[in-house]
Design an enzyme around this catalytic site. Structure first.
Site, PDB file in Angstrom:
ATOM      1  N   ASN A  93       0.896  -1.179   0.046  1.00 32.17           N
ATOM      2  CA  ASN A  93       0.008   0.210   0.073  1.00 32.17           C
ATOM      3  C   ASN A  93       0.813   1.221   0.074  1.00 32.17           C
ATOM      4  O   ASN A  93       1.488   1.684   0.925  1.00 32.17           O
ATOM      5  CB  ASN A  93      -0.886   0.197   1.226  1.00 32.17           C
ATOM      6  CG  ASN A  93      -1.547   1.219   1.491  1.00 32.17           C
ATOM      7  OD1 ASN A  93      -1.705   2.062   0.338  1.00 32.17           O
ATOM      8  ND2 ASN A  93      -2.214   1.451   2.544  1.00 32.17           N
TER       9      ASN A  93
ATOM     10  N   LYS B  41      -0.087   4.318  -0.293  1.00 35.64           N
ATOM     11  CA  LYS B  41      -0.610   5.426   0.322  1.00 35.64           C
ATOM     12  C   LYS B  41      -0.346   6.634  -0.527  1.00 35.64           C
ATOM     13  O   LYS B  41      -0.268   6.484  -1.767  1.00 35.64           O
ATOM     14  CB  LYS B  41      -0.081   5.727   1.769  1.00 35.64           C
ATOM     15  CG  LYS B  41      -0.023   4.419   2.502  1.00 35.64           C
ATOM     16  CD  LYS B  41       0.113   4.461   4.225  1.00 35.64           C
ATOM     17  CE  LYS B  41      -0.042   3.359   4.821  1.00 35.64           C
ATOM     18  NZ  LYS B  41       0.152   3.422   6.286  1.00 35.64           N
TER      19      LYS B  41
ATOM     20  N   HIS C 150      -9.475   0.996   4.725  1.00 36.10           N
ATOM     21  CA  HIS C 150      -8.307   1.296   5.504  1.00 36.10           C
ATOM     22  C   HIS C 150      -8.396   2.192   6.859  1.00 36.10           C
ATOM     23  O   HIS C 150      -9.205   2.977   6.821  1.00 36.10           O
ATOM     24  CB  HIS C 150      -7.163   1.778   4.586  1.00 36.10           C
ATOM     25  CG  HIS C 150      -5.717   1.833   5.355  1.00 36.10           C
ATOM     26  ND1 HIS C 150      -5.542   2.753   6.206  1.00 36.10           N
ATOM     27  CD2 HIS C 150      -4.682   0.853   4.999  1.00 36.10           C
ATOM     28  CE1 HIS C 150      -4.095   2.493   6.414  1.00 36.10           C
ATOM     29  NE2 HIS C 150      -3.689   1.354   5.694  1.00 36.10           N
TER      30      HIS C 150
ATOM     31  N   GLU D 197      -6.586   4.485   7.863  1.00 34.38           N
ATOM     32  CA  GLU D 197      -6.700   5.890   7.738  1.00 34.38           C
ATOM     33  C   GLU D 197      -7.829   6.392   7.008  1.00 34.38           C
ATOM     34  O   GLU D 197      -7.983   7.604   7.024  1.00 34.38           O
ATOM     35  CB  GLU D 197      -5.705   6.210   6.916  1.00 34.38           C
ATOM     36  CG  GLU D 197      -4.134   5.846   7.675  1.00 34.38           C
ATOM     37  CD  GLU D 197      -2.755   5.493   7.014  1.00 34.38           C
ATOM     38  OE1 GLU D 197      -2.993   5.497   5.792  1.00 34.38           O
ATOM     39  OE2 GLU D 197      -1.923   5.051   7.490  1.00 34.38           O
TER      40      GLU D 197
ATOM     41  N   GLU E  58      -5.360  -5.307  10.506  1.00 41.08           N
ATOM     42  CA  GLU E  58      -4.270  -4.253  10.586  1.00 41.08           C
ATOM     43  C   GLU E  58      -4.664  -3.482  12.118  1.00 41.08           C
ATOM     44  O   GLU E  58      -5.385  -2.552  11.998  1.00 41.08           O
ATOM     45  CB  GLU E  58      -4.292  -3.091   9.705  1.00 41.08           C
ATOM     46  CG  GLU E  58      -4.047  -3.924   8.191  1.00 41.08           C
ATOM     47  CD  GLU E  58      -3.380  -2.801   7.389  1.00 41.08           C
ATOM     48  OE1 GLU E  58      -2.520  -2.811   6.898  1.00 41.08           O
ATOM     49  OE2 GLU E  58      -4.109  -1.730   7.222  1.00 41.08           O
TER      50      GLU E  58
ATOM     51  N   GLY F   4       2.610   1.912  10.830  1.00 38.07           N
ATOM     52  CA  GLY F   4       3.438   2.792  10.846  1.00 38.07           C
ATOM     53  C   GLY F   4       4.218   3.183  11.989  1.00 38.07           C
ATOM     54  O   GLY F   4       4.885   4.338  12.025  1.00 38.07           O
TER      55      GLY F   4
ATOM     56  N   SER G 289       3.521  -2.603  10.348  1.00 40.97           N
ATOM     57  CA  SER G 289       4.703  -2.608  10.433  1.00 40.97           C
ATOM     58  C   SER G 289       5.499  -4.042  10.153  1.00 40.97           C
ATOM     59  O   SER G 289       6.393  -4.240  10.748  1.00 40.97           O
ATOM     60  CB  SER G 289       5.009  -2.305  12.061  1.00 40.97           C
ATOM     61  OG  SER G 289       4.856  -0.871  12.214  1.00 40.97           O
TER      62      SER G 289
HETATM   63  C1  PEP Z   1      -0.672  -0.145   6.127  1.00 43.85           C
HETATM   64  O1  PEP Z   1      -0.859   1.172   6.305  1.00 43.85           O
HETATM   65  O2  PEP Z   1      -1.459  -0.725   5.625  1.00 43.85           O
HETATM   66  C2  PEP Z   1       0.352  -0.613   6.745  1.00 43.85           C
HETATM   67  C3  PEP Z   1       0.314  -1.798   6.952  1.00 43.85           C
HETATM   68  O3  PEP Z   1       1.406   0.270   6.959  1.00 43.85           O
HETATM   69  P1  PEP Z   1       2.964   0.048   7.564  1.00 43.85           P
HETATM   70  O4  PEP Z   1       3.484  -1.122   7.113  1.00 43.85           O
HETATM   71  O5  PEP Z   1       3.608   1.246   7.398  1.00 43.85           O
HETATM   72  O6  PEP Z   1       2.574   0.044   9.136  1.00 43.85           O
END
Ligand code: PEP
Length: 251
Positions: free
Chosen positions: A10, A12, A93, A95, A164, A170, A209
């Site tokens: 992703n 973003k 997601h 966000e 998630e 992040g 992460s």
């Molecule tokens: C995400 O935003 O879907 C995600 C998994 O981000 P990160 O791997 O940076 O934690």
């Protein structure tokens, strides 16, 4: 992992045409790992040029509107994503839920729109840190699944769930392998109850992460069928290490 593992990046709100070289490098690496299904969800502006630039990986949107067309300034429909070269879309997601006020009901409508347009839908769920600390992680995720999943599962494999935990996105923090396995088993049980036999084709991804150092352990947790990767998907070096960690062993 019962199915071919699915590793999705992703990107973003990152990337311009200059990033197409990175996508090409990821694509070449994916071709060297035929046992892994690799996808990237770039910003919508890069879908069409990236579709021209790659051969092996699948491409996806990061969101879609629930309607097929109309007066929705700034929005993109699932059919438009497909037209630009996408074969899947991420919906719900955290966000989007947090920063754009998306509710379970909206996420469900987007997932249904994605399926109707022939796209795969990756439906994201996950608890906040406060919810986990309060012992509510499973009930929160269960309620998100109940409200966000489409009624009809579409064709086999068309729906994917991404677990998630919001506090892991992040941050460099990840749940323990025991907690990942526990949550993924609970999600599998929910999918089984909801879809019956159709659940068998659904993958459950872990996201939050994931990086080169922790991918192998996370990918071997119970019912983890792949990973949704944010930051570590932006460069071929780090993303391909995760793809390699997902590759079925040849022993
Ligand atoms: C995400 O935003 O879907 C995600 C998994 O981000 P990160 O791997 O940076 O934690």
């Amino acid at each position: 992992m019962p199915h071919r593992p699915y590793i999705v990046g992703n990107w973003k709100m990152n990337g311009t045409r200059a990033s197409l070289a990175e996508a090409r490098a990821i694509d070449r690496g994916a071709a060297r790992n035929p046992g892994v299904n690799v996808g990237i969800a770039p910003p919508a502006t890069l879908l069409a040029p990236m579709a021209e630039a790659v051969e092996t990986i699948s491409l996806g949107g990061q969101d879609c509107h629930a309607q097929a067309s109309g007066a929705f300034t700034g929005d993109i429909s699932a059919a438009m994503l497909a037209d630009a070269g996408a074969s899947f879309v991420i919906v719900g997601h955290s966000e989007r839920r947090l920063l754009h006020g998306e509710t379970n009901e909206m996420v469900k409508a987007k997932a249904a729109a994605a399926l109707a347009a022939g796209l795969g839908a990756i439906v994201c769920v996950g608890e906040t840190e406060a919810e986990r600390d309060a012992g509510k992680a499973e009930s929160v995720v269960s309620a998100q699944l109940a409200g966000s999943l489409p009624d009809d599962a579409g064709t086999p494999g068309q729906v994917t769930v991404a677990y998630e935990p919001v506090w892991a996105i992040g941050t460099g923090r990840v749940p323990s392998a025991v907690d990942v396995s526990t949550m993924h088993r609970a999600i599998r049980a929910t999918l089984e109850g909801r879809y019956g036999a159709a659940n068998a084709g659904m993958r459950i991804l872990y996201g939050g992460s994931v990086n080169a150092g922790n991918a192998a352990e996370l990918l071997h947790c119970d019912e983890v069928g792949g990973a949704l990767v944010g930051g570590a998907s932006l460069t071929a070096d780090s993303f391909l290490t995760i793809v390699s960690a997902a590759a079925p062993s040849t022993d």
